[in-house]
Design a protein around this motif. Structure first.
Motif, PDB file in Angstrom:
ATOM      1  N   SER A  67       0.762  -1.305  -0.187  1.00 35.96           N
ATOM      2  CA  SER A  67       0.043  -0.179  -0.163  1.00 35.96           C
ATOM      3  C   SER A  67       0.653   1.111   0.003  1.00 35.96           C
ATOM      4  CB  SER A  67      -1.071  -0.148   1.117  1.00 35.96           C
ATOM      5  OG  SER A  67      -0.222  -0.485   2.195  1.00 35.96           O
ATOM      6  N   LEU A  68       1.791   1.195   0.478  1.00 34.96           N
ATOM      7  CA  LEU A  68       3.117   2.486   0.506  1.00 34.96           C
ATOM      8  C   LEU A  68       3.411   2.759  -0.814  1.00 34.96           C
ATOM      9  CD1 LEU A  68       4.838   4.778   1.648  1.00 34.96           C
ATOM     10  CD2 LEU A  68       6.609   3.087   1.993  1.00 34.96           C
ATOM     11  N   TYR A  69       3.703   1.621  -1.525  1.00 40.58           N
ATOM     12  CA  TYR A  69       4.195   1.699  -3.018  1.00 40.58           C
ATOM     13  C   TYR A  69       3.063   2.230  -3.977  1.00 40.58           C
ATOM     14  CZ  TYR A  69       8.454  -0.854  -1.957  1.00 40.58           C
ATOM     15  OH  TYR A  69       9.760  -1.247  -1.506  1.00 40.58           O
ATOM     16  N   GLU A  70       1.683   1.894  -3.463  1.00 42.05           N
ATOM     17  CA  GLU A  70       0.661   2.022  -4.276  1.00 42.05           C
ATOM     18  C   GLU A  70       0.265   3.962  -4.042  1.00 42.05           C
ATOM     19  OE1 GLU A  70      -2.306  -0.623  -3.005  1.00 42.05           O
ATOM     20  OE2 GLU A  70      -1.160  -2.360  -3.988  1.00 42.05           O
ATOM     21  N   PHE A  82       3.467  11.654 -13.508  1.00 44.83           N
ATOM     22  CA  PHE A  82       4.626  10.945 -13.800  1.00 44.83           C
ATOM     23  C   PHE A  82       4.348   9.416 -13.651  1.00 44.83           C
ATOM     24  CE2 PHE A  82       9.029   9.826 -11.749  1.00 44.83           C
ATOM     25  CZ  PHE A  82       9.553   9.472 -12.828  1.00 44.83           C
ATOM     26  N   SER A  83       4.573   8.433 -14.584  1.00 42.89           N
ATOM     27  CA  SER A  83       4.193   7.008 -14.209  1.00 42.89           C
ATOM     28  C   SER A  83       5.314   6.126 -13.671  1.00 42.89           C
ATOM     29  CB  SER A  83       3.669   6.524 -15.495  1.00 42.89           C
ATOM     30  OG  SER A  83       2.725   7.250 -16.271  1.00 42.89           O
ATOM     31  N   VAL A  84       5.282   5.939 -12.476  1.00 45.27           N
ATOM     32  CA  VAL A  84       6.479   4.839 -12.094  1.00 45.27           C
ATOM     33  C   VAL A  84       5.673   3.622 -11.551  1.00 45.27           C
ATOM     34  CG1 VAL A  84       8.337   6.418 -10.836  1.00 45.27           C
ATOM     35  CG2 VAL A  84       6.145   6.128  -9.749  1.00 45.27           C
ATOM     36  N   LYS A  85       6.625   2.517 -11.526  1.00 46.00           N
ATOM     37  CA  LYS A  85       6.031   1.239 -11.184  1.00 46.00           C
ATOM     38  C   LYS A  85       6.958   0.797  -9.875  1.00 46.00           C
ATOM     39  CE  LYS A  85       6.165  -0.751 -16.069  1.00 46.00           C
ATOM     40  NZ  LYS A  85       7.353  -0.099 -16.479  1.00 46.00           N
ATOM     41  N   LYS A  86       6.329  -0.087  -9.161  1.00 44.79           N
ATOM     42  CA  LYS A  86       6.868  -0.481  -8.034  1.00 44.79           C
ATOM     43  C   LYS A  86       8.374  -0.878  -8.332  1.00 44.79           C
ATOM     44  CE  LYS A  86       6.589  -3.749  -4.393  1.00 44.79           C
ATOM     45  NZ  LYS A  86       5.943  -5.030  -3.748  1.00 44.79           N
ATOM     46  N   GLU A  87       8.647  -1.457  -9.523  1.00 43.94           N
ATOM     47  CA  GLU A  87      10.103  -1.818  -9.431  1.00 43.94           C
ATOM     48  C   GLU A  87      10.811  -0.903  -9.916  1.00 43.94           C
ATOM     49  OE1 GLU A  87       7.492  -3.280 -11.070  1.00 43.94           O
ATOM     50  OE2 GLU A  87       7.574  -3.555 -13.247  1.00 43.94           O
ATOM     51  N   ASP A  88      10.449   0.463  -9.853  1.00 50.61           N
ATOM     52  CA  ASP A  88      11.290   1.778 -10.109  1.00 50.61           C
ATOM     53  C   ASP A  88      11.626   2.500  -8.941  1.00 50.61           C
ATOM     54  OD1 ASP A  88      10.700   1.245 -12.880  1.00 50.61           O
ATOM     55  OD2 ASP A  88       8.932   2.613 -13.140  1.00 50.61           O
ATOM     56  N   ILE A  89      10.995   1.980  -7.766  1.00 47.30           N
ATOM     57  CA  ILE A  89      11.031   2.795  -6.631  1.00 47.30           C
ATOM     58  C   ILE A  89      11.946   2.020  -5.502  1.00 47.30           C
ATOM     59  CG2 ILE A  89       9.668   3.531  -4.646  1.00 47.30           C
ATOM     60  CD1 ILE A  89       7.133   3.284  -6.549  1.00 47.30           C
ATOM     61  N   ILE A 269      13.856   1.374   5.916  1.00 44.81           N
ATOM     62  CA  ILE A 269      13.395   2.467   6.122  1.00 44.81           C
ATOM     63  C   ILE A 269      12.653   2.434   7.614  1.00 44.81           C
ATOM     64  CG2 ILE A 269      13.397   3.721   4.089  1.00 44.81           C
ATOM     65  CD1 ILE A 269      10.222   3.383   3.931  1.00 44.81           C
ATOM     66  N   ASN A 270      12.600   3.655   8.211  1.00 46.95           N
ATOM     67  CA  ASN A 270      11.839   3.493   9.738  1.00 46.95           C
ATOM     68  C   ASN A 270      10.368   3.534   9.581  1.00 46.95           C
ATOM     69  OD1 ASN A 270      10.501   5.962  11.075  1.00 46.95           O
ATOM     70  ND2 ASN A 270      12.257   7.057  11.151  1.00 46.95           N
ATOM     71  N   THR A 271       9.824   3.121  10.510  1.00 45.34           N
ATOM     72  CA  THR A 271       8.465   2.583  10.484  1.00 45.34           C
ATOM     73  C   THR A 271       7.576   3.803  10.359  1.00 45.34           C
ATOM     74  OG1 THR A 271       8.976   0.824  11.819  1.00 45.34           O
ATOM     75  CG2 THR A 271       6.467   1.090  11.462  1.00 45.34           C
ATOM     76  N   PHE A 272       7.960   5.241  11.055  1.00 47.80           N
ATOM     77  CA  PHE A 272       7.314   6.415  10.810  1.00 47.80           C
ATOM     78  C   PHE A 272       7.409   6.948   9.548  1.00 47.80           C
ATOM     79  CE2 PHE A 272       7.713   5.906  15.485  1.00 47.80           C
ATOM     80  CZ  PHE A 272       6.413   6.443  15.997  1.00 47.80           C
ATOM     81  N   GLY A 273       8.458   6.569   8.866  1.00 50.32           N
ATOM     82  CA  GLY A 273       8.415   6.955   7.534  1.00 50.32           C
ATOM     83  C   GLY A 273       7.598   6.237   6.668  1.00 50.32           C
ATOM     84  N   ILE A 274       7.405   5.058   6.861  1.00 52.22           N
ATOM     85  CA  ILE A 274       6.419   4.045   6.032  1.00 52.22           C
ATOM     86  C   ILE A 274       4.954   4.852   6.348  1.00 52.22           C
ATOM     87  CG2 ILE A 274       5.254   1.858   5.910  1.00 52.22           C
ATOM     88  CD1 ILE A 274       8.035   0.748   6.700  1.00 52.22           C
ATOM     89  N   ILE A 275       4.597   4.844   7.623  1.00 51.19           N
ATOM     90  CA  ILE A 275       3.149   5.199   7.988  1.00 51.19           C
ATOM     91  C   ILE A 275       2.816   6.759   7.539  1.00 51.19           C
ATOM     92  CG2 ILE A 275       1.638   5.697   9.847  1.00 51.19           C
ATOM     93  CD1 ILE A 275       3.221   3.331  11.308  1.00 51.19           C
ATOM     94  N   GLY A 276       3.794   7.652   7.594  1.00 58.00           N
ATOM     95  CA  GLY A 276       3.472   8.912   7.467  1.00 58.00           C
ATOM     96  C   GLY A 276       3.583   9.209   6.179  1.00 58.00           C
ATOM     97  N   THR A 277       4.391   8.504   5.303  1.00 62.18           N
ATOM     98  CA  THR A 277       4.424   8.988   3.649  1.00 62.18           C
ATOM     99  C   THR A 277       3.242   8.259   3.166  1.00 62.18           C
ATOM    100  OG1 THR A 277       6.862   8.725   3.710  1.00 62.18           O
ATOM    101  CG2 THR A 277       5.805   8.352   1.704  1.00 62.18           C
ATOM    102  N   GLN A 278       2.782   7.223   3.589  1.00 62.59           N
ATOM    103  CA  GLN A 278       1.690   6.550   3.119  1.00 62.59           C
ATOM    104  C   GLN A 278       0.261   7.552   3.064  1.00 62.59           C
ATOM    105  OE1 GLN A 278       0.959   2.298   3.438  1.00 62.59           O
ATOM    106  NE2 GLN A 278      -1.355   2.357   3.166  1.00 62.59           N
ATOM    107  N   ALA A 279      -0.025   7.764   4.537  1.00 61.50           N
ATOM    108  CA  ALA A 279      -1.010   8.813   5.034  1.00 61.50           C
ATOM    109  C   ALA A 279      -1.037  10.090   4.285  1.00 61.50           C
ATOM    110  CB  ALA A 279      -1.055   8.866   6.506  1.00 61.50           C
ATOM    111  N   ALA A 280       0.066  10.621   4.201  1.00 60.18           N
ATOM    112  CA  ALA A 280       0.204  11.972   3.579  1.00 60.18           C
ATOM    113  C   ALA A 280      -0.247  11.806   2.178  1.00 60.18           C
ATOM    114  CB  ALA A 280       1.605  12.413   3.801  1.00 60.18           C
ATOM    115  N   TYR A 281       0.250  10.759   1.601  1.00 58.83           N
ATOM    116  CA  TYR A 281       0.001  10.718   0.003  1.00 58.83           C
ATOM    117  C   TYR A 281      -1.419  10.364  -0.173  1.00 58.83           C
ATOM    118  CZ  TYR A 281       5.061  11.350  -1.605  1.00 58.83           C
ATOM    119  OH  TYR A 281       6.174  11.986  -2.008  1.00 58.83           O
ATOM    120  N   GLU A 282      -1.917   9.326   0.740  1.00 59.61           N
ATOM    121  CA  GLU A 282      -3.298   8.906   0.600  1.00 59.61           C
ATOM    122  C   GLU A 282      -4.239   9.842   0.620  1.00 59.61           C
ATOM    123  OE1 GLU A 282      -2.787   4.082   1.232  1.00 59.61           O
ATOM    124  OE2 GLU A 282      -3.680   5.339   2.657  1.00 59.61           O
TER     125      GLU A 282
END
Ligand SMILES: Cc1ncc(COP(=O)(O)O)c(C=O)c1O
Length: 387
Positions: A67-70, A82-89, A269-282
């Motif tokens: 879900s973070l990649y998405e 900008f089109s990126v795929k999971k394997e580009d990240i 990467i740190n867990t707050f990075g995962i959670i924060g980035t995902q919530a922000a982008y979503e």
């Protein structure tokens, strides 16, 4: 009340911006308008995502969910076409750490790396600390910042440049490089086999009618010799979570980057990075749009203030970023005297322009991402010292 008008006491929060200045300058009562973070709360959606994680109380090793990649893929598509795929990240701690890894991945000690003058100081640091040769091409700073393409090409040839680190949008100049400018510099780099690392951390803080073009969208072939660094941290005021992403579409460049990541064990990467980035982008788009409105008004306010109260200070309105570049060259002050005057007489802390390169001499960078009342206070303090 506008949410961004709320004054938050950031003192004693381990803040670089607020909690280091008294010791540095040996005095109290200073107003910090330097380091590029904002004196605003992060979006509610991000804070509640953190809260839910805090409430469960266990902070062990984490996986990176799909879900973070998405969320990253969808944000890039919607906001930047900008089109990126999971394997580009690839995920990494900060953008600056990713820049250091790219210097290690794509150059050898002694190789030459090109950056602009002026530009965000860590660009020079990562090159020098990795024992590469640093060269700079001066941006023309009259009216609005512009690249000197002829000089860049000459330097690339003469100095056998291997890597160019681009800052887009540009800090401290506030330029959003146009598609045409990117095409021009991209063509030069392609012709001379220079790899481009494009730091796009300010990509979301862009004011209409300007539009941001990622380097890899300027021309289809540019993805073959470039990588893009970005993050949600600048946009959503999450710098402390130390999290960034790297977009690499070329298999060889990706392999080389991953190898250095593994050599340095920098692939978690740190867990707050995962959670924060995902919530922000979503869930953060609406908050960001309101932020941009507020920042734009702060820019107008600052511009008008200087025009009226301190017209000897030259400035222009940035196309992007919440940073403004102030030209104090009308005053007969050395860089040291300028910094001292602003600290000791205005009691305000700004970033000395000279730290961005020789072209920053007699300049200061001000961060206007604060409540308008704080901004007004800071500007009045500066005017008081120079009148
Ligand atoms: C152009 C640029 N790149 C990178 C950074 C910092 O990135 P990070 O904190 O993710 O290392 C900044 C912060 O101001 C910046 O302006």
């Amino acid at each position: 009340m506008n949410q961004f008008d709320q004054t938050i006491n950031r003192k004693k929060t381990q803040s670089v911006k607020w909690d280091t200045i008294e010791e540095t300058y040996h005095q109290e009562g200073l107003l910090p308008m330097w380091v590029a973070d904002m004196d605003f709360k992060a979006p509610e959606a991000v804070r509640s995502a953190f809260q839910a994680y805090l409430d469960q109380g266990v902070f062990g090793y984490s996986i990176v969910p799909d879900s973070l990649y998405e969320a990253i893929i969808s944000w890039q598509k919607k906001r930047h076409n900008f089109s990126v795929k999971k394997e580009d990240i690839l995920l990494n701690s900060g953008v600056v750490p990713s820049m250091a890894l790219s210097v290690q991945a794509y150059t050898n000690p002694g190789d030459t790396v090109l950056i602009h003058d002026p530009v965000y100081p860590p660009f020079a640091e990562v090159v020098k600390e990795n024992d590469r040769k640093l060269i700079r091409s001066q941006l023309s700073t009259e009216d609005k910042f512009a690249m000197n393409f002829a000089e860049m090409e000459r330097l690339i040839q003469e100095e056998d440049v291997k890597l160019f680190i681009l800052c887009n949008p540009h800090n401290p100049g506030g330029r959003v490089w146009s598609k045409e400018e990117l095409q021009q510099i991209g063509d030069i780099c392609k012709k001379h086999h220079v790899i481009v690392v494009s730091d796009e951390i300010h990509q979301d803080i862009v004011y209409q009618p300007e539009t941001f073009t990622t380097f890899q969208n300027a021309e289809p072939s540019f993805k073959d010799f470039s990588i893009v660094l970005t993050a949600a941290t600048k946009t959503f005021n999450l710098a402390g979570i130390k999290n960034s992403m790297v977009f690499i579409k070329n298999a060889e460049l990706k392999q080389a980057f991953e190898k250095v990541q593994k050599q340095n064990q920098q692939n978690g990467i740190n867990t707050f990075g995962i959670i924060g980035t995902q919530a922000a982008y979503e869930e953060g788009a609406e908050w960001l749009d309101s932020l941009l409105d507020y920042l734009k008004e702060n820019i107008e306010f600052t511009y008008n203030f200087f025009q009226k109260e301190l017209p000897n200070v030259q400035l222009s309105k940035p196309e992007a970023t919440y940073l403004m570049w102030l030209d104090f060259s009308a005053y007969p002050l050395t860089d040291k005297q300028l910094e001292e005057k602003i600290v000791n007489e205005a009691k305000v802390v700004l970033n000395p322009g000279i730290s961005y390169g020789s072209q920053g001499s007699q300049h200061m960078r001000i961060n206007i991402a604060c409540p308008r009342a704080t901004l007004k206070e800071g500007l009045e303090r500066i005017a008081g010292a120079f009148k």
